[in-house]
Design an enzyme around this catalytic site. Structure first.
Site, PDB file in Angstrom:
ATOM      1  NE  ARG A 281      47.430  34.196  15.990  1.00 41.33           N
ATOM      2  CZ  ARG A 281      47.427  35.242  16.803  1.00 41.33           C
ATOM      3  NH1 ARG A 281      47.626  35.076  18.103  1.00 41.33           N
ATOM      4  NH2 ARG A 281      47.254  36.458  16.337  1.00 41.33           N
TER       5      ARG A 281
ATOM      6  CD  GLU B  80      41.401  19.072  49.792  1.00 40.14           C
ATOM      7  OE1 GLU B  80      41.716  19.648  48.739  1.00 40.14           O
ATOM      8  OE2 GLU B  80      40.594  18.121  49.859  1.00 40.14           O
TER       9      GLU B  80
ATOM     10  CG  ASP C 202      39.235  22.612  49.811  1.00 43.45           C
ATOM     11  OD1 ASP C 202      39.578  23.405  48.915  1.00 43.45           O
ATOM     12  OD2 ASP C 202      38.355  21.746  49.653  1.00 43.45           O
TER      13      ASP C 202
ATOM     14  CE  LYS D 210      42.695  17.409  45.627  1.00 42.84           C
ATOM     15  NZ  LYS D 210      42.789  18.818  46.105  1.00 42.84           N
TER      16      LYS D 210
ATOM     17  CE  LYS E 184      41.950  22.819  40.751  1.00 39.99           C
ATOM     18  NZ  LYS E 184      40.961  23.594  41.524  1.00 39.99           N
TER      19      LYS E 184
END
Length: 305
Positions: A126, A222, A243, A193, A161
């Site tokens: 597994r 961004e 964005d 950002k 992410k």
């Protein structure tokens, strides 16, 4: 495409570190992930089911088989799981690679053959399949984007992410699928950002601060609006992240950026059916966080011979 370091043939324990390095991975980091995954399965004690049914020392072989169609990634990682557990138990193992990383697989295709102690084989099952299936799932999703963008000049890229602890491996899987990596962490490139812009007061002020602090690092900005794109270009940005813009606004942004050598990247909830329309705007990159945070695993199974 195929990834280096996983050519068909026997991948012994002495070759695993070289295979990982050839794939652009740090062997120590990968082995830490592998050891941690094995500890997680064995934290409450040994494999009671396997140990109850199989006699100690009994040997056998098994095949790892694809249950669905996809793109393969993680073969040297899977081999590392087998060899680490075998070594810990004083056993030896043979891992034969039949399909290398980066190659497409179809349902029913055998990708690995393994021979070792049966207790070791089933205890490792597994852990090995979790890693191999997860990475192959990322590669499969990336390949779908790469195929959809083929011939357009637009390249699909990943984001940060990622599953905690698996970033290097997931980004390797993106490469296996034909995509490109964005930054690996917070220190190898800057990304200004919206919250940074709010804190600094403007796009130009934020970009100026980053350049003063880390003048040698690449910096992406961004932008939510065409006004911000103009400000970023005027301030000397080398790459602009568009964005949540629609195709028409993206095309206008590209027209502002390309003549002065500023690259562009589309971002914000993009899904595969968007690929053609986004590429048609002329952007250089498409950022898809879902490659690493939402891709379903590729189903693979272990069958005793």
């Amino acid at each position: 495409m195929s990834a280096p370091g996983t050519a068909p043939g026997v991948l012994g324990p002495e070759r695993v570190p070289d295979a990982l390095r050839a794939a652009g991975l740090d062997p120590r980091g990968v082995l830490e992930v592998v050891d941690g995954a094995l500890r997680e399965d064995l934290a409450l004690g040994p494999d009671v089911t396997t140990d109850a049914i199989l006699p100690a020392g009994a040997r056998g072989s098994a095949s790892v088989v694809a249950r669905g169609d996809g793109r393969l990634a993680g073969i040297p990682v899977a081999a590392a799981v087998v060899h680490r557990l075998a070594r810990a138990r004083g056993a030896d193992a043979t891992v034969e690679v039949l399909v290398e990383d980066g190659r497409p697989v179809s349902a029913g295709r055998t990708v690995l053959r393994i021979r070792t102690q049966l207790r070791c084989l089933l205890t490792a099952e597994r852990t090995m399949l979790n890693l191999l299936g997860q990475l192959s799932g990322v590669a499969t999703a990336t390949a779908a984007w790469a195929d959809a963008l083929a011939g357009t000049g637009t390249v699909v890229r990943d984001t940060r992410k990622t599953v905690p602890g698996l970033r290097a491996l997931q980004k390797y899987a993106v490469r296996c699928g034909g995509g490109a990596n964005h930054r690996m962490g917070l220190g190898d490139a800057a990304l200004v950002k919206d919250n940074h812009v709010a804190a600094a007061g403007s796009v130009a002020a934020a970009l100026e601060s980053v350049r003063a602090h880390a003048p040698r690092l690449p910096c992406e900005v961004e932008c939510d609006t065409l006004e911000q794109v103009r400000e970023a270009v005027a301030a000397g940005a080398s790459l602009v992240l568009l964005d949540n813009m629609g195709p028409a606004s993206m095309a206008e942004a590209v027209a502002l950026c390309r003549p002065v050598g500023v690259r562009t990247e589309a971002s914000g909830g993009l899904v595969l059916p968007d690929a053609a329309a986004v590429a048609a705007t002329g952007v250089d990159y498409v950022a898809v966080g879902a490659l690493t945070h939402s891709s379903p695993v590729l189903d693979l199974g272990l069958d005793l011979d």
